[in-house]
Design an enzyme around this catalytic site. Structure first.
Site, PDB file in Angstrom:
ATOM      1  N   ASP A   1     -21.084  27.848  19.051  1.00 37.84           N
ATOM      2  CA  ASP A   1     -19.709  27.351  19.161  1.00 37.84           C
ATOM      3  C   ASP A   1     -19.303  27.544  20.616  1.00 37.84           C
ATOM      4  OD1 ASP A   1     -17.100  26.552  18.617  1.00 37.84           O
ATOM      5  OD2 ASP A   1     -16.609  28.264  17.338  1.00 37.84           O
TER       6      ASP A   1
ATOM      7  N   ARG B   1     -18.523  16.692   7.575  1.00 34.33           N
ATOM      8  CA  ARG B   1     -17.148  17.186   7.395  1.00 34.33           C
ATOM      9  C   ARG B   1     -16.418  16.285   6.400  1.00 34.33           C
ATOM     10  NH1 ARG B   1     -14.544  20.020  11.094  1.00 34.33           N
ATOM     11  NH2 ARG B   1     -13.257  20.506   9.292  1.00 34.33           N
TER      12      ARG B   1
ATOM     13  N   GLN C   1     -14.918  23.705   7.604  1.00 32.95           N
ATOM     14  CA  GLN C   1     -16.098  23.565   8.470  1.00 32.95           C
ATOM     15  C   GLN C   1     -17.330  24.118   7.761  1.00 32.95           C
ATOM     16  OE1 GLN C   1     -16.355  22.325  11.871  1.00 32.95           O
ATOM     17  NE2 GLN C   1     -18.523  22.468  11.344  1.00 32.95           N
TER      18      GLN C   1
ATOM     19  N   CYS D   1     -20.417  23.244  15.467  1.00 25.35           N
ATOM     20  CA  CYS D   1     -19.245  22.672  14.787  1.00 25.35           C
ATOM     21  C   CYS D   1     -18.642  21.530  15.589  1.00 25.35           C
ATOM     22  CB  CYS D   1     -18.212  23.762  14.539  1.00 25.35           C
ATOM     23  SG  CYS D   1     -17.815  24.714  16.016  1.00 25.35           S
TER      24      CYS D   1
ATOM     25  N   ARG E   1      -3.697  22.847   9.883  1.00 26.73           N
ATOM     26  CA  ARG E   1      -4.388  23.560  10.970  1.00 26.73           C
ATOM     27  C   ARG E   1      -3.291  24.278  11.739  1.00 26.73           C
ATOM     28  NH1 ARG E   1      -9.018  21.446  15.038  1.00 26.73           N
ATOM     29  NH2 ARG E   1     -10.135  21.811  13.093  1.00 26.73           N
TER      30      ARG E   1
ATOM     31  N   HIS F   1     -12.296  29.043   9.349  1.00 28.49           N
ATOM     32  CA  HIS F   1     -12.406  27.574   9.339  1.00 28.49           C
ATOM     33  C   HIS F   1     -13.224  27.180   8.103  1.00 28.49           C
ATOM     34  CE1 HIS F   1     -12.238  23.576  10.688  1.00 28.49           C
ATOM     35  NE2 HIS F   1     -12.911  23.627  11.817  1.00 28.49           N
TER      36      HIS F   1
HETATM   37  N1   CP Z   1     -15.165  21.219  14.222  1.00 30.60           N
HETATM   38  C1   CP Z   1     -13.855  20.879  14.252  1.00 30.60           C
HETATM   39  O1   CP Z   1     -13.015  21.454  13.545  1.00 30.60           O
HETATM   40  O2   CP Z   1     -13.575  19.821  15.052  1.00 30.60           O
HETATM   41  P1   CP Z   1     -12.109  19.340  15.421  1.00 30.60           P
HETATM   42  O3   CP Z   1     -11.432  20.457  16.150  1.00 30.60           O
HETATM   43  O4   CP Z   1     -12.300  18.112  16.278  1.00 30.60           O
HETATM   44  O5   CP Z   1     -11.375  19.013  14.140  1.00 30.60           O
END
Ligand code: CP
Length: 349
Positions: free
Chosen positions: A239, A309, A136, A281, A106, A133
């Site tokens: 979001d 997830r 996701q 998300c 990330r 993402h």
């Molecule tokens: N939706 C998501 O990526 O959550 P986090 O940022 O907690 O990993």
């Protein structure tokens, strides 16, 4: 088309490949949750996890998925490894790629996850950047597949994203257009996909990518600040209005931009349709982009979406990672045939 080495962008996969991974996710979910059988497809393998941003769902999903598959995950938070400072990104990627079996990252800048993938011999999975993402979206598609409206195929469904054109919004457009869904962004001018906030470079036209996908899949894309565009949506998705990345809306003015028109309330859900389902998300800022009433209602899928997830990331790790044999001869579990068929389908693509 063979699977690429890395999972950086869903646009690099075909619809068939994406659906094969989702079937593997469902087969493994059933084997583990219903049969208590853990498919050790990554026995003794190591996953490295680079997190330049905070995370709850993504970190927990990758780490626990790796344990489920018989492997091990290592977490590297900000400042814990060399990453483009004292050592070049390419050198770090090369070393990590030789020491690890899989790497996920990330990152603050999309080009860093692309650079890691270019420099590492092992598969690299994108755990979110300012641009997209994709893991996701695999969890989101799994959630929609499991919650299809009566008598509808996924290709018949309409997905409406409400609010700011975040990387989740853009990634949803990519996924929906590959699959052949009807995708809508209902958002204010200045915060629409076509406004260019998340383009990784000036040559990238996000809508053009989506429309190209639609030519193959039969999907459609609509972007509008007219609420009528959400009519008939099967899935309403939102979001946060204020995110982690510079390109996302900043400062106190964001409430003025989005409130009240773009808040997902029960009235908005009902305007879309009496059976529309809510997705997010997460993390959510309750009282901003969504009300408690919606998030906690029986029309909310956001909690199962968070759990999915893990189920989808498990399948991604198995699809992209160096699989080991199952060794389940003589072990009886109800979902065995389905699991073997799902693994074979992924291996065939
Ligand atoms: N939706 C998501 O990526 O959550 P986090 O940022 O907690 O990993």
């Amino acid at each position: 088309m063979a699977f690429p080495k890395d999972f950086i962008d869903t646009n690099e996969l075909t619809k068939e490949q994406i659906l094969a991974i989702e079937e593997l996710a469902m087969a493994m979910k059933a084997a583990i949750k219903e049969d208590g059988y853990y498919p050790h497809l990554l026995r003794n393998k190591s996953l490295g996890m680079i997190f330049q941003q905070v995370s709850t769902r993504t970190r927990l999903s990758f780490e626990t998925a790796m344990t489920d598959l018989g492997g091990h995950a290592q977490f590297y938070g900000p400042g814990t490894i060399q990453l483009g400072g004292h050592e070049s990104l390419g050198d770090t990627a090369r070393v990590m790629g030789d020491l690890l079996d899989i790497l996920m990252a990330r990152v603050n800048r999309h080009k860093d996850v692309v650079g890691l993938a270019a420099g590492a011999a092992c598969p690299v999975l994108n755990g979110m950047s300012e641009y997209n993402h994709p893991t996701q979206e695999m969890g989101d598609l799994l959630t929609m597949l499991e919650n299809l409206p009566e008598g509808k195929r996924i290709e018949d469904c309409k997905l409406a994203f409400i609010g700011d054109a975040t990387q989740v919004c853009v990634s949803l457009m990519f996924m929906a257009s590959i699959i052949g869904m009807k995708f809508v962004q209902y958002g204010p001018k200045g915060h629409q996909i076509t406004d260019g906030g998340l383009q990784v470079d000036s040559d990238v036209d996000l809508l053009a990518i989506g429309l190209e996908n639609c030519k193959k899949s039969g999907g459609t894309i609509e972007i509008s600040d007219n609420v009528e565009c959400i009519k008939g949506a099967d899935f309403i998705y939102t979001d946060v209005w204020y995110g982690l990345y510079d390109a996302e809306v900043d400062g106190p003015s964001y409430l003025d931009v989005f409130m009240p028109d773009y808040q997902v309330t029960m009235d908005l859900m009902n305007y879309a349709g009496p059976d529309s389902k809510f997705m997010h998300c997460l993390p959510a800022v309750r009282g901003e982009e969504v009300t408690d009433e919606v998030a906690d209602s029986d029309r909310s899928l956001c909690w199962v979406e968070a759990e999915n997830r893990k189920h989808s990331i498990r399948a991604l790790l198995a699809a992209f990672g160096p699989r080991t044999p199952l060794f389940d001869e003589g072990v009886e579990y109800a979902g065995k045939e389905r699991l073997h068929a799902a693994i074979a389908a992924v291996e065939a693509l």
